[in-house]
Design a protein around this motif. Structure first.
Motif, short mmCIF file in Angstrom:
data_model
loop_
_atom_site.label_atom_id
_atom_site.label_comp_id
_atom_site.label_asym_id
_atom_site.label_seq_id
_atom_site.Cartn_x
_atom_site.Cartn_y
_atom_site.Cartn_z
N ILE A 131 -3.11 -12.58 -4.91
CA ILE A 131 -4.10 -11.87 -5.72
C ILE A 131 -4.70 -10.71 -4.92
N LYS A 132 -5.03 -10.93 -3.65
CA LYS A 132 -5.58 -9.84 -2.83
C LYS A 132 -4.56 -8.73 -2.63
N SER A 133 -3.30 -9.10 -2.44
CA SER A 133 -2.28 -8.08 -2.19
C SER A 133 -2.06 -7.20 -3.40
N VAL A 134 -2.36 -7.70 -4.58
CA VAL A 134 -2.18 -6.91 -5.81
C VAL A 134 -3.46 -6.18 -6.18
N GLY A 135 -4.60 -6.85 -6.07
CA GLY A 135 -5.85 -6.28 -6.56
C GLY A 135 -6.61 -5.44 -5.57
N ASN A 136 -6.38 -5.62 -4.26
CA ASN A 136 -7.19 -4.92 -3.27
C ASN A 136 -6.53 -3.68 -2.69
N VAL A 137 -5.25 -3.50 -2.92
CA VAL A 137 -4.54 -2.36 -2.35
C VAL A 137 -3.46 -1.93 -3.33
N ASN A 138 -3.20 -0.63 -3.34
CA ASN A 138 -2.23 -0.09 -4.30
C ASN A 138 -0.81 -0.53 -3.96
N ASP A 139 -0.38 -0.30 -2.73
CA ASP A 139 0.95 -0.71 -2.27
C ASP A 139 0.77 -1.37 -0.92
N VAL A 140 0.80 -2.69 -0.90
CA VAL A 140 0.47 -3.43 0.32
C VAL A 140 1.49 -3.16 1.42
N HIS A 141 2.77 -3.01 1.07
CA HIS A 141 3.80 -2.79 2.08
C HIS A 141 3.67 -1.39 2.71
N LEU A 142 3.44 -0.39 1.90
CA LEU A 142 3.26 0.96 2.44
C LEU A 142 1.99 1.05 3.27
N ALA A 143 0.92 0.42 2.80
CA ALA A 143 -0.35 0.46 3.54
C ALA A 143 -0.20 -0.22 4.90
N THR A 144 0.49 -1.36 4.94
CA THR A 144 0.69 -2.05 6.22
C THR A 144 1.54 -1.23 7.17
N ALA A 145 2.57 -0.58 6.66
CA ALA A 145 3.43 0.25 7.52
C ALA A 145 2.66 1.44 8.08
N GLN A 146 1.86 2.11 7.24
CA GLN A 146 1.09 3.25 7.70
C GLN A 146 0.04 2.84 8.73
N LEU A 147 -0.59 1.71 8.49
CA LEU A 147 -1.60 1.23 9.45
C LEU A 147 -0.96 0.85 10.77
N ALA A 148 0.24 0.28 10.74
CA ALA A 148 0.93 -0.08 11.98
C ALA A 148 1.25 1.16 12.81
N GLN A 149 1.71 2.22 12.16
CA GLN A 149 2.00 3.46 12.89
C GLN A 149 0.74 4.03 13.54
N THR A 150 -0.34 4.07 12.76
CA THR A 150 -1.59 4.62 13.30
C THR A 150 -2.13 3.78 14.45
N THR A 151 -2.09 2.47 14.30
CA THR A 151 -2.59 1.59 15.36
C THR A 151 -1.76 1.72 16.62
N LEU A 152 -0.45 1.83 16.47
CA LEU A 152 0.41 1.99 17.64
C LEU A 152 0.07 3.27 18.40
N ARG A 153 -0.14 4.35 17.70
CA ARG A 153 -0.48 5.61 18.36
C ARG A 153 -1.85 5.53 19.03
N ASN A 154 -2.81 4.91 18.36
CA ASN A 154 -4.16 4.82 18.93
C ASN A 154 -4.19 3.94 20.18
#
Length: 283
Positions: A131-154
């Motif tokens: 339910i959270k993965s559908v209701g709290n974020v538009n595309d959970v897989h894309l959001a996780t991938a983008q956050l992983a890239q940003t976190t790795l760089r930081n």
């Protein structure tokens, strides 16, 4: 009585981010009930043709988030097995609960000691709350991938090159902890993060190779110097022993000749002092 201005803040801010989507059984209103009844009557009239549209099969590793007139029903995801939906009023989204992995594209990072390097990695995660993965974020897989890239760089931007090369496991664990905390509100659990490769510029590789070669040469010279020092001490002790017993020098000389004759077939010439020959001639 004076009121604390911070007393109103927790009412909104202390709400857990897990409840961004209220999956409770809300009232759909009178109009909603009318539409729901009409949809049920339509499904009953068109039976058994409607059975193909109303009955859905959810696999063991999947869960279905059902929306009825825009609201999430039953307070939890449905499945696995067979479920019944009403046409025109119910829609559902399937969510895969298996472990998903994706490769972090190579990220060009400027380290703390101003060295440019390219790092890539792999992230393993799974969805724990559909339910959270559908209701709290538009595309959970894309959001996780983008956050992983940003976190790795930081994270790598605060590390030196030597620490990146020597502390890969610790850095990967830090990235995994940050991702897990950030994606908790999306119903995602990050299981593992691995750094696959650290690529350096060619000039930096040559410089590091030259540095490593110089270090090895320095160590070799130190070892050779220590060997010479130990050998000189041993020779000093041997000379002291020979001085105490002059016959030992003659025995050592004969032993050396024996070693030479054994290893190499050669002619050995014994030098005789000329003074000794003159004494023999006079006699």
């Amino acid at each position: 009585m004076e009121m604390n201005p911070e007393s109103h803040v927790p009412v909104h801010k202390t709400e857990s981010k897990d409840q961004l989507v209220d999956a409770g059984r809300g009232d759909i209103g009178a109009c909603g009930w009318v539409i729901l009844i009409i949809s049920a009557l339509f499904a009953a009239i068109t039976f058994p043709l409607s059975i193909w549209f109303c009955v859905k099969i959810i696999k063991e590793y999947e869960r279905a988030v059902v929306f009825r007139l825009g609201r999430i029903i039953s307070g939890k995801a449905k499945g696995p097995g067979m479920m019944f939906v009403l046409p025109c009023t119910d829609t559902f989204i399937k969510v895969d609960l298996r472990v998903i992995s994706f490769a972090i594209p190579p990220q060009e990072v400027l380290t703390k000691d101003s060295v440019t390097t390219t790092v890539d990695g792999v992230v393993y995660y799974k969805i724990e709350n559909a339910i959270k993965s559908v209701g709290n974020v538009n595309d959970v897989h894309l959001a996780t991938a983008q956050l992983a890239q940003t976190t790795l760089r930081n994270i790598l931007g605060t590390q030196t090159l030597s620490s990146i090369l020597s502390n890969r496991e610790e850095i990967a664990h830090n990235i995994q902890s940050i991702l897990d905390n950030a994606t908790h509100q999306w119903g995602v659990n990050v299981d593992r993060v691995e750094m696959r490769d650290v690529r350096l510029p060619v000039q930096m590789q040559r410089a590091m190779a030259a540095e490593a070669e110089a270090v090895r040469e320095a160590r070799a010279k130190v070892v050779a110097a220590e060997g010479e020092m130990n050998a000189s001490r041993a020779l000093k002790e041997a000379s002291m022993v020979i001085c105490e017993s002059p016959a030992a020098l003659q025995l050592r000389y004969l032993q050396t000749l024996n070693t030479i004759a054994t290893e190499n077939n050669s002619t050995i010439i014994f030098p005789i002092p000329i003074d000794l020959l003159q004494g023999v001639v006079k006699k």
